[in-house]
Design a protein around this motif. Structure first.
Motif, PDB file in Angstrom:
ATOM      1  N   VAL A 129      14.196   5.959   9.052  1.00 13.96           N
ATOM      2  CA  VAL A 129      12.802   5.963   9.510  1.00 13.96           C
ATOM      3  C   VAL A 129      12.189   7.355   9.358  1.00 13.96           C
ATOM      4  O   VAL A 129      11.064   7.509   8.867  1.00 13.96           O
ATOM      5  N   ILE A 130      12.932   8.374   9.755  1.00 16.16           N
ATOM      6  CA  ILE A 130      12.441   9.752   9.632  1.00 16.16           C
ATOM      7  C   ILE A 130      12.226  10.114   8.160  1.00 16.16           C
ATOM      8  O   ILE A 130      11.206  10.706   7.792  1.00 16.16           O
ATOM      9  N   GLY A 131      13.177   9.764   7.311  1.00 16.46           N
ATOM     10  CA  GLY A 131      13.052  10.075   5.886  1.00 16.46           C
ATOM     11  C   GLY A 131      11.876   9.372   5.249  1.00 16.46           C
ATOM     12  O   GLY A 131      11.090   9.978   4.518  1.00 16.46           O
ATOM     13  N   ALA A 132      11.725   8.085   5.531  1.00 17.08           N
ATOM     14  CA  ALA A 132      10.606   7.333   4.959  1.00 17.08           C
ATOM     15  C   ALA A 132       9.277   7.871   5.461  1.00 17.08           C
ATOM     16  O   ALA A 132       8.314   8.018   4.691  1.00 17.08           O
ATOM     17  N   GLY A 133       9.211   8.182   6.742  1.00 15.05           N
ATOM     18  CA  GLY A 133       7.976   8.735   7.303  1.00 15.05           C
ATOM     19  C   GLY A 133       7.627  10.088   6.718  1.00 15.05           C
ATOM     20  O   GLY A 133       6.458  10.379   6.424  1.00 15.05           O
ATOM     21  N   THR A 134       8.640  10.916   6.539  1.00 12.80           N
ATOM     22  CA  THR A 134       8.417  12.239   5.950  1.00 12.80           C
ATOM     23  C   THR A 134       7.892  12.125   4.527  1.00 12.80           C
ATOM     24  O   THR A 134       6.902  12.767   4.160  1.00 12.80           O
ATOM     25  N   TYR A 135       8.533  11.283   3.723  1.00 14.51           N
ATOM     26  CA  TYR A 135       8.104  11.152   2.328  1.00 14.51           C
ATOM     27  C   TYR A 135       6.724  10.512   2.241  1.00 14.51           C
ATOM     28  O   TYR A 135       5.883  10.949   1.460  1.00 14.51           O
ATOM     29  N   ALA A 136       6.472   9.493   3.063  1.00 17.37           N
ATOM     30  CA  ALA A 136       5.158   8.839   3.056  1.00 17.37           C
ATOM     31  C   ALA A 136       4.059   9.819   3.456  1.00 17.37           C
ATOM     32  O   ALA A 136       2.985   9.849   2.849  1.00 17.37           O
ATOM     33  N   GLY A 137       4.333  10.626   4.474  1.00 21.34           N
ATOM     34  CA  GLY A 137       3.355  11.627   4.890  1.00 21.34           C
ATOM     35  C   GLY A 137       3.109  12.667   3.808  1.00 21.34           C
ATOM     36  O   GLY A 137       1.963  13.051   3.549  1.00 21.34           O
ATOM     37  N   TYR A 138       4.169  13.104   3.161  1.00 21.42           N
ATOM     38  CA  TYR A 138       4.032  14.077   2.072  1.00 21.42           C
ATOM     39  C   TYR A 138       3.190  13.492   0.941  1.00 21.42           C
ATOM     40  O   TYR A 138       2.274  14.139   0.439  1.00 21.42           O
ATOM     41  N   VAL A 139       3.501  12.264   0.543  1.00 24.88           N
ATOM     42  CA  VAL A 139       2.764  11.628  -0.559  1.00 24.88           C
ATOM     43  C   VAL A 139       1.296  11.457  -0.190  1.00 24.88           C
ATOM     44  O   VAL A 139       0.416  11.705  -1.007  1.00 24.88           O
ATOM     45  N   ALA A 140       1.025  11.054   1.045  1.00 24.88           N
ATOM     46  CA  ALA A 140      -0.360  10.866   1.476  1.00 24.88           C
ATOM     47  C   ALA A 140      -1.148  12.173   1.401  1.00 24.88           C
ATOM     48  O   ALA A 140      -2.325  12.169   1.051  1.00 24.88           O
ATOM     49  N   LEU A 141      -0.481  13.285   1.703  1.00 29.21           N
ATOM     50  CA  LEU A 141      -1.174  14.576   1.706  1.00 29.21           C
ATOM     51  C   LEU A 141      -1.197  15.256   0.343  1.00 29.21           C
ATOM     52  O   LEU A 141      -2.191  15.881  -0.026  1.00 29.21           O
ATOM     53  N   ARG A 142      -0.107  15.176  -0.398  1.00 30.61           N
ATOM     54  CA  ARG A 142       0.034  15.970  -1.611  1.00 30.61           C
ATOM     55  C   ARG A 142      -0.044  15.190  -2.918  1.00 30.61           C
ATOM     56  O   ARG A 142      -0.213  15.779  -3.971  1.00 30.61           O
ATOM     57  N   ALA A 143       0.121  13.883  -2.862  1.00 27.07           N
ATOM     58  CA  ALA A 143       0.100  13.089  -4.098  1.00 27.07           C
ATOM     59  C   ALA A 143      -0.591  11.745  -3.858  1.00 27.07           C
ATOM     60  O   ALA A 143       0.001  10.688  -4.070  1.00 27.07           O
ATOM     61  N   PRO A 144      -1.852  11.778  -3.411  1.00 24.35           N
ATOM     62  CA  PRO A 144      -2.531  10.521  -3.089  1.00 24.35           C
ATOM     63  C   PRO A 144      -2.710   9.606  -4.307  1.00 24.35           C
ATOM     64  O   PRO A 144      -2.869   8.398  -4.142  1.00 24.35           O
ATOM     65  N   ASP A 145      -2.642  10.153  -5.500  1.00 22.42           N
ATOM     66  CA  ASP A 145      -2.752   9.317  -6.699  1.00 22.42           C
ATOM     67  C   ASP A 145      -1.611   8.310  -6.792  1.00 22.42           C
ATOM     68  O   ASP A 145      -1.780   7.212  -7.329  1.00 22.42           O
ATOM     69  N   LEU A 146      -0.454   8.662  -6.230  1.00 21.74           N
ATOM     70  CA  LEU A 146       0.686   7.741  -6.247  1.00 21.74           C
ATOM     71  C   LEU A 146       0.388   6.499  -5.405  1.00 21.74           C
ATOM     72  O   LEU A 146       0.770   5.389  -5.776  1.00 21.74           O
ATOM     73  N   ILE A 147      -0.320   6.669  -4.308  1.00 20.48           N
ATOM     74  CA  ILE A 147      -0.681   5.528  -3.466  1.00 20.48           C
ATOM     75  C   ILE A 147      -1.551   4.562  -4.249  1.00 20.48           C
ATOM     76  O   ILE A 147      -1.355   3.346  -4.198  1.00 20.48           O
ATOM     77  N   GLY A 148      -2.509   5.081  -5.013  1.00 20.81           N
ATOM     78  CA  GLY A 148      -3.350   4.232  -5.851  1.00 20.81           C
ATOM     79  C   GLY A 148      -2.546   3.490  -6.904  1.00 20.81           C
ATOM     80  O   GLY A 148      -2.795   2.309  -7.170  1.00 20.81           O
ATOM     81  N   GLU A 149      -1.579   4.170  -7.496  1.00 22.35           N
ATOM     82  CA  GLU A 149      -0.737   3.521  -8.499  1.00 22.35           C
ATOM     83  C   GLU A 149       0.094   2.402  -7.879  1.00 22.35           C
ATOM     84  O   GLU A 149       0.246   1.333  -8.466  1.00 22.35           O
ATOM     85  N   LEU A 150       0.636   2.644  -6.691  1.00 21.50           N
ATOM     86  CA  LEU A 150       1.424   1.615  -6.017  1.00 21.50           C
ATOM     87  C   LEU A 150       0.563   0.402  -5.662  1.00 21.50           C
ATOM     88  O   LEU A 150       1.002  -0.734  -5.797  1.00 21.50           O
ATOM     89  N   ARG A 151      -0.661   0.654  -5.221  1.00 22.80           N
ATOM     90  CA  ARG A 151      -1.559  -0.449  -4.917  1.00 22.80           C
ATOM     91  C   ARG A 151      -1.892  -1.268  -6.159  1.00 22.80           C
ATOM     92  O   ARG A 151      -1.958  -2.488  -6.091  1.00 22.80           O
ATOM     93  N   SER A 152      -2.100  -0.594  -7.274  1.00 22.61           N
ATOM     94  CA  SER A 152      -2.427  -1.324  -8.506  1.00 22.61           C
ATOM     95  C   SER A 152      -1.228  -2.137  -8.993  1.00 22.61           C
ATOM     96  O   SER A 152      -1.398  -3.233  -9.533  1.00 22.61           O
ATOM     97  N   LEU A 153      -0.017  -1.637  -8.784  1.00 23.19           N
ATOM     98  CA  LEU A 153       1.170  -2.415  -9.142  1.00 23.19           C
ATOM     99  C   LEU A 153       1.304  -3.638  -8.262  1.00 23.19           C
ATOM    100  O   LEU A 153       1.680  -4.712  -8.736  1.00 23.19           O
ATOM    101  N   ARG A 154       1.006  -3.480  -6.992  1.00 23.98           N
ATOM    102  CA  ARG A 154       1.131  -4.588  -6.052  1.00 23.98           C
ATOM    103  C   ARG A 154       0.111  -5.685  -6.303  1.00 23.98           C
ATOM    104  O   ARG A 154       0.398  -6.864  -6.147  1.00 23.98           O
ATOM    105  N   SER A 155      -1.094  -5.289  -6.726  1.00 19.91           N
ATOM    106  CA  SER A 155      -2.158  -6.286  -6.929  1.00 19.91           C
ATOM    107  C   SER A 155      -2.042  -7.005  -8.255  1.00 19.91           C
ATOM    108  O   SER A 155      -2.766  -7.952  -8.520  1.00 19.91           O
ATOM    109  N   GLY A 156      -1.157  -6.570  -9.089  1.00 21.49           N
ATOM    110  CA  GLY A 156      -0.932  -7.383 -10.273  1.00 21.49           C
ATOM    111  C   GLY A 156      -0.970  -6.639 -11.539  1.00 21.49           C
ATOM    112  O   GLY A 156      -0.842  -7.033 -12.591  1.00 21.49           O
TER     113      GLY A 156
END
Length: 75
Positions: free
Chosen positions: A48-75
């Motif tokens: 839980v700590i590891g996932a939270g740390t990485y998710a927080g880092y990505v949200a702050l430093r690599a928000p483009d990855l979140i967009g890519e993950l969303r586009s993969l999920r939507s099809g």
């Protein structure tokens, strides 16, 4: 394709997040060992700590990855 010389720069932000996550999880493990937390509970807490740390880092430093993950999920 991606030239080999550009590869480190392309993954650098994500590798830094992984290193940060690793450092946080190692520190958490040391603390949990001192507290005498059982192995199964330690594992769950560290995941839980590891996932939270990485998710927080990505949200702050690599928000483009979140967009890519969303586009993969939507099809």
């Amino acid at each position: 394709g991606l030239p080999l010389s550009a590869f480190p720069r392309a993954i650098g932000r994500y590798a830094l997040g992984a290193l940060l996550m690793c450092a946080v999880v190692v520190a958490a493990r040391a603390g949990l060992l001192v507290l005498g937390v059982p192995a199964t509970a330690r594992l769950v807490i560290m995941v839980v700590i590891g996932a939270g740390t990485y998710a927080g880092y990505v949200a702050l430093r690599a928000p483009d990855l979140i967009g890519e993950l969303r586009s993969l999920r939507s099809g």
